[in-house]
Motif scaffolding. Sequence first.
Motif, PDB file in Angstrom:
ATOM      1  N   GLN A   1      95.906 -31.692  -3.434  1.00 38.75           N
ATOM      2  CA  GLN A   1      96.557 -30.775  -2.512  1.00 38.75           C
ATOM      3  C   GLN A   1      98.035 -31.115  -2.342  1.00 38.75           C
ATOM      4  OE1 GLN A   1      92.673 -30.929   0.237  1.00 38.75           O
ATOM      5  NE2 GLN A   1      94.322 -29.761   1.188  1.00 38.75           N
TER       6      GLN A   1
ATOM      7  N   ILE B   1      95.852 -23.950  -3.397  1.00 43.85           N
ATOM      8  CA  ILE B   1      94.492 -24.459  -3.156  1.00 43.85           C
ATOM      9  C   ILE B   1      93.502 -23.335  -2.878  1.00 43.85           C
ATOM     10  CG2 ILE B   1      95.356 -26.672  -2.326  1.00 43.85           C
ATOM     11  CD1 ILE B   1      94.674 -25.728   0.524  1.00 43.85           C
TER      12      ILE B   1
ATOM     13  N   SER C   1      99.623 -29.157   0.675  1.00 43.15           N
ATOM     14  CA  SER C   1      98.815 -28.134   1.337  1.00 43.15           C
ATOM     15  C   SER C   1      97.943 -28.800   2.394  1.00 43.15           C
ATOM     16  CB  SER C   1      97.953 -27.391   0.316  1.00 43.15           C
ATOM     17  OG  SER C   1      98.754 -26.602  -0.507  1.00 43.15           O
TER      18      SER C   1
END
Length: 706
Positions: free
Chosen positions: A191, A438, A476
């Motif tokens: 991420q 994501i 993220s």
Amino acid sequence: MSETSQPTVMPTTNRPQNANAAINADTSRLDGVAKVTGRAKYSRDYFLPNGLFAAFIRSPYGKATLVDADEAAAKGVPGVVEVVLDDRKEAKYQGQPVGYLLADSPNAMKRGLKALKAKWEFEAKPGSCLEEVEKIRPAMENDSASGTFEKADHILEAEYSTPIQTHVCLETHGSVADHRGESATVYTSTQGTYAARDGLAGAVGLKESEFELVCEYIGGGFGSKLNGAGKEGAQAAKLSAKHKRPVYLFCNRKEEHLDTGNRPSSHVSVKLAIQKDGTILGGQIHSWGGAGAGGRGGGTSMPSGRYRFGSRGDLERTHEDVAFAGGAPRPMRAPGAPQGAFVEELILDEVATMCDIDPIELRLKIGSNSEDRGDMMKEAARLIGWDRRVKTGSQIGVIRRGFGIGQCSWHQSPATADVEVIINRDGSVVAKSGSQDIGTGTRTAVGIGAAEGLGVPLAAISAMVGRSSYPIGPNSGGSVTLANVYPASFRAGEDARDKFLAFLGSSLGVEAGLLSIKGGEVFNDGKKILSWSDACAKIGDAIVGRGHNDQRTRRADEGDGHSSGVQAVEVEVDTSTGVVRAKRVVAIQACGRAVFRKGAESQIMGGVIQGLSFALFESKIMDRSTGTMVNPNMEQYKILGPDDMPHIVPVLWTKNQTSPRSLAEPPVVPTAGALACAVFNAIGAPVRSLPITPDKVLAALRGGAQ
């Protein structure tokens, strides 16, 4: 360079409430076709020539010591390259690595692990979260709020709990590292493209400029892949650097459940003083979080601040993380918030029933400070059919219907994001962001922002994300990505447009200020003069526009918006079997000005689905004697399936929403609480422990609160 698809544009007609709620109304996500056809290549899909395969040697018990292992036998298996055991032979939780094995094929790797014949001695009764809570509970008893209770008409004294929830990423944690001597490429499911790159420099043994981190697609993370490349990526990088061959190291499904984090369990004890009009005067709230071997990270967001739980000084609030022999938590979609909202919303419905007040009326009365959430609750009540709700505990039939409601709120976090928009001489336009997608639609938002800023159709843009060689983007986490990347992409498009028009003005001998681009065509003082391809053919080299977003630009944003939301849930409960079926969920969510409608609706529905799964199914079940997880798979670890899916109505809140705001995490917060309230309304007894399984429902029907 990754493959991108032409945008699929199809109007959505079945959700008219969201018409005109977004910058882009009808475009599906740009990578949708690639994902559903299998063209999208995830990190786990990279099987490189001459590759090696690595696996960790892990403890099979909660707390154990490795007493013997036949390393020679493992090394003797054909195809096994290395077997290394750490000096430290003790493990604190099931799945903790104590070494690794490297082989030239997956089968050789498996045979080598089997030949190792590792022998362990485990500590009996390594403990559990609940057992640890029971040990320390007496020390937490404190009746300092006794003066508050003396003023109360009612006292609510109860205990609530939520289980360990694992992330269940479809693409498990891992990396493929390809070290070629003077350069390297690492394909990581992460991420944080840049966090992963920055953390791997030492393991790879190269400068950050000498290797590239690639994550163009990611099969789920939910917070668990925020720690860069993780131990899997670091190990793969070290071994690849050592052998100068590609090394593949990904967790299997069992390892994914055991050693890649979780949403910690929680246990909350409350004693609240309540007036007959529903006012909560204060009291005591004690919570414990199951932090596993990590010993921290078990926080529960309760009270959330969305409701008044007494004035300052009248509410005693404590929390303690509890260590036990289990895997440690990692961030999971809205950390601490869903478990807190479950407790908070169910408490409010119990107070409402105690005081004979409608639950929405009570929430409007003690809601803290949001006019929008009040309006959202009224709209959610209208859409779910709240007027069909009957008094809690009044139904006597076998199939009983219930309604519940819950709220969420979310902060806004600025993050550094750069985007590059490149106009090429052949008319192609490329927008690049190093940030990963994501599943929230970052790739599509980058494309839409570039197209809007430049003035060309989205079909003209190739949106590229997820490489550390691209401009920097945020991790993220905290729902920051899209809200920060989109403005940077729009500015990059504007910058490219201004540079392109300045060049054309000079080239054509006209005033650049009179030139404009609309729909991919060039106009001079409102009159079309060039097609896009003809205009681009005039440039000698590519024109590059750059856009930036950070805390400073965020502060300068004069737009409005927030990320509050309300969800209403309708359930049916079969009182003969205890089975709960969610029938409808109305999910009203603000996210500022949505960038693309279908992506925003998808995010809301995804949050609801994960919230329902948390409420009804998911639970990491531990053997308290050995500290092992008894359901480390996807057969016994239940998640919501298609047959369990209710009709979900996502509603994008548009009142005073003019700039993009966070969206991904807020919709997962209120669902479990709203569903628990609906079950309480249906059967007349609260089920205070998640997941709400049939046995708990039947027990509640027989003997009251569970």
